[in-house]
Design an enzyme around this catalytic site. Structure first.
Site, PDB file in Angstrom:
ATOM      1  NE  ARG A  14      -6.100  -0.596  16.733  1.00  0.00           N
ATOM      2  CZ  ARG A  14      -6.144  -1.461  17.748  1.00  0.00           C
ATOM      3  NH1 ARG A  14      -5.854  -2.744  17.557  1.00  0.00           N
ATOM      4  NH2 ARG A  14      -6.510  -1.058  18.951  1.00  0.00           N
ATOM      5  CB  CYS A 239      -5.614  -9.148  19.822  1.00  0.00           C
ATOM      6  SG  CYS A 239      -3.847  -9.436  19.592  1.00  0.00           S
ATOM      7  CG  ASN A 248     -12.790  -3.191  20.126  1.00  0.00           C
ATOM      8  OD1 ASN A 248     -12.447  -3.635  19.042  1.00  0.00           O
ATOM      9  ND2 ASN A 248     -11.949  -2.669  20.989  1.00  0.00           N
TER      10      ASN A 248
HETATM   11  N1  COA Z   1       5.764  -1.422   9.642  1.00  0.00           N
HETATM   12  C1  COA Z   1       6.109  -2.052   8.493  1.00  0.00           C
HETATM   13  N2  COA Z   1       7.080  -2.959   8.419  1.00  0.00           N
HETATM   14  C2  COA Z   1       7.747  -3.248   9.546  1.00  0.00           C
HETATM   15  C3  COA Z   1       7.445  -2.624  10.760  1.00  0.00           C
HETATM   16  C4  COA Z   1       6.397  -1.677  10.788  1.00  0.00           C
HETATM   17  N3  COA Z   1       6.057  -1.058  11.920  1.00  0.00           N
HETATM   18  N4  COA Z   1       8.267  -3.109  11.698  1.00  0.00           N
HETATM   19  C5  COA Z   1       9.070  -3.991  11.100  1.00  0.00           C
HETATM   20  N5  COA Z   1       8.760  -4.084   9.791  1.00  0.00           N
HETATM   21  C6  COA Z   1       9.382  -4.945   8.774  1.00  0.00           C
HETATM   22  C7  COA Z   1      10.882  -4.817   8.768  1.00  0.00           C
HETATM   23  O1  COA Z   1      11.279  -3.749   7.946  1.00  0.00           O
HETATM   24  C8  COA Z   1      11.292  -6.142   8.195  1.00  0.00           C
HETATM   25  O2  COA Z   1      11.052  -6.158   6.809  1.00  0.00           O
HETATM   26  P1  COA Z   1      11.899  -7.061   5.802  1.00  0.00           P
HETATM   27  O3  COA Z   1      11.581  -8.471   6.154  1.00  0.00           O
HETATM   28  O4  COA Z   1      11.368  -6.670   4.461  1.00  0.00           O
HETATM   29  O5  COA Z   1      13.318  -6.688   6.058  1.00  0.00           O
HETATM   30  C9  COA Z   1      10.287  -7.097   8.823  1.00  0.00           C
HETATM   31  O6  COA Z   1       9.139  -6.304   9.119  1.00  0.00           O
HETATM   32  C10 COA Z   1      10.808  -7.772  10.075  1.00  0.00           C
HETATM   33  O7  COA Z   1      11.245  -6.761  10.983  1.00  0.00           O
HETATM   34  P2  COA Z   1      11.468  -7.053  12.541  1.00  0.00           P
HETATM   35  O8  COA Z   1      11.907  -5.789  13.182  1.00  0.00           O
HETATM   36  O9  COA Z   1      12.335  -8.286  12.683  1.00  0.00           O
HETATM   37  O10 COA Z   1      10.007  -7.319  13.028  1.00  0.00           O
HETATM   38  P3  COA Z   1       9.300  -8.666  13.473  1.00  0.00           P
HETATM   39  O11 COA Z   1       9.088  -9.556  12.302  1.00  0.00           O
HETATM   40  O12 COA Z   1       9.958  -9.204  14.690  1.00  0.00           O
HETATM   41  O13 COA Z   1       7.867  -8.051  13.889  1.00  0.00           O
HETATM   42  C11 COA Z   1       6.525  -6.274  14.740  1.00  0.00           C
HETATM   43  C12 COA Z   1       7.768  -7.127  14.951  1.00  0.00           C
HETATM   44  C13 COA Z   1       6.292  -5.499  16.018  1.00  0.00           C
HETATM   45  C14 COA Z   1       6.769  -5.326  13.582  1.00  0.00           C
HETATM   46  C15 COA Z   1       5.326  -7.192  14.417  1.00  0.00           C
HETATM   47  O14 COA Z   1       5.231  -8.217  15.356  1.00  0.00           O
HETATM   48  C16 COA Z   1       4.021  -6.419  14.374  1.00  0.00           C
HETATM   49  O15 COA Z   1       3.794  -5.639  13.462  1.00  0.00           O
HETATM   50  N6  COA Z   1       3.132  -6.649  15.368  1.00  0.00           N
HETATM   51  C17 COA Z   1       1.869  -5.933  15.450  1.00  0.00           C
HETATM   52  C18 COA Z   1       0.749  -6.899  15.741  1.00  0.00           C
HETATM   53  C19 COA Z   1      -0.575  -6.181  15.855  1.00  0.00           C
HETATM   54  O16 COA Z   1      -0.848  -5.236  15.155  1.00  0.00           O
HETATM   55  N7  COA Z   1      -1.408  -6.673  16.776  1.00  0.00           N
HETATM   56  C20 COA Z   1      -2.712  -6.123  16.996  1.00  0.00           C
HETATM   57  C21 COA Z   1      -2.739  -4.785  17.616  1.00  0.00           C
HETATM   58  S1  COA Z   1      -2.207  -4.748  19.295  1.00  0.00           S
HETATM   59 ZN    ZN Z   2      -8.577  -4.282  21.280  1.00  0.00          ZN
END
Ligand code: COA
Ligand code: ZN
Length: 307
Positions: A14, A239, A248
């Site tokens: 991951r 990240c 890590n």
């Molecule tokens: N898995 C898959 N798709 C997701 C999702 C998830 N957990 N959460 C939201 N989406 C999709 C929504 O369905 C939407 O899809 P669409 O455009 O087809 O309608 C789109 O993403 C936007 O949704 P929204 O709720 O507005 O999310 P966002 O664009 O503001 O993103 C997160 C928010 C949290 C989902 C995003 O920032 C993210 O995945 N961050 C993780 C970053 C990461 O992994 N960092 C490293 C580890 S700490």
């Molecule tokens: Zn980390």
């Protein structure tokens, strides 16, 4: 877990792969998780159910979970940012969900597109929806030892976030040094405070070696009573939403240090080293781990001729 054993949770599939620019095939991810299972891990963070736009490298999380061979007794974990991710993780049959929110407002907005308060409000909804499901819940305080945008974070805010997690019924807590800003004195101080709230068997420390202080921080946490540590094979990781993020702490370096100190981990170090030596083939570049290059301290060299 006895008092003297160290629990190492492998996070390379991951945290390690999320930042890799080149696509790693689903079959290769599955083979990596299966090989890691074979080295004795009781916990492996396999993937994350995040937006595929945010982290394209892990968009195949469900496929990976559906095809890994689950070693009995090993807990297969997925990182989850929001209720949609929890829904996907449950459907994929994960053993444990690792929720993540930063203590830093700025990093959480960069990483999750929302405030920490909004992330945690989502966690409360997740806790309602998983009641009765065969899944355990851990939650991470990211940037607990410093934020790459804001700098140091007050210990009291970290503690408040831990207390909020516990009040939601979350059982496991991780303190993450997202970009390797922690120092051993800070670690000792914060771990001591958090251990008053969370028992050692439910507290994980997640260090990055960005500034070369990763294993020193492990030792400080260990001496303060922490027993569980995240680490990534080869020292992969980082990240994607933190400038300058690097790997890590390296699993085989950590395990080698523990074994040299007489601290058991239950892990097969030669097998880990062999796996790590194969990582450059998988990710297409050298990896930072040191023990895979140097060998274990007991792997001696032939005496030079004439010496
Ligand atoms: N898995 C898959 N798709 C997701 C999702 C998830 N957990 N959460 C939201 N989406 C999709 C929504 O369905 C939407 O899809 P669409 O455009 O087809 O309608 C789109 O993403 C936007 O949704 P929204 O709720 O507005 O999310 P966002 O664009 O503001 O993103 C997160 C928010 C949290 C989902 C995003 O920032 C993210 O995945 N961050 C993780 C970053 C990461 O992994 N960092 C490293 C580890 S700490
Ligand atoms: Zn980390």
């Amino acid at each position: 877990m006895t008092d003297a054993a160290m629990l190492v949770q492998e996070v390379a599939p991951r945290d390690g792969l999320q930042i890799e620019a080149a696509w790693v095939e689903t079959a290769d991810k599955i083979a990596l998780v299966d090989a890691l299972s074979g080295t004795g891990f009781s916990r492996i963070e396999v993937s994350s159910f995040v937006s595929p736009k945010a982290v394209p490298a892990l968009r195949d999380a469900a496929a990976v979970f559906s095809r890994i061979r689950r070693r009995p007794g090993t807990v297969y974990v997925a990182l989850v940012p929001n209720p949609k991710g929890a829904e996907r993780a449950l459907a994929a049959g994960v053993d444990e969900i690792n929720l993540v929110a930063s203590v830093s407002e700025t990093h959480n907005r960069a990483n999750m597109g929302m405030s920490p308060a909004d992330s945690i409000a989502g966690f409360a909804r997740i806790m309602d929806s998983v009641r009765g499901a065969p899944v355990s819940i851990n939650a991470t305080v990211a940037t607990a030892f410093g934020c790459p945008f804001e700098g140091g974070q007050p210990d009291d805010r970290v503690i408040a976030q831990v207390e909020r997690y516990l009040s939601l019924g979350i059982t496991g807590v991780t303190l993450a040094d997202t970009t390797g800003m922690a120092n051993p004195r800070q670690v000792e101080r914060l771990v001591t405070r958090v251990l008053a709230l969370v028992p050692a068997e439910r507290l994980t420390l997640h260090f990055h070696n960005t500034r070369g202080v990763g294993l020193a921080n492990v030792l400080a946490a260990w001496q303060a009573g922490a027993r569980r540590f995240d680490a990534a094979l080869g020292g992969l990781g980082g990240c994607p939403f933190a400038p300058g993020a690097t790997g890590n702490i390296c699993t085989e370096d950590l395990v080698s240090m523990a074994h040299e100190m007489g601290i058991p981990t239950g892990l097969d170090l030669p097998a880990l080293i062999a796996l790590s030596r194969d990582l450059p083939r998988l990710v297409g570049h050298d990896v930072p781990g040191q023990v895979a290059k140097a060998g274990r301290p007991c792997d001696l060299h032939p005496v030079p001729q004439g010496a």
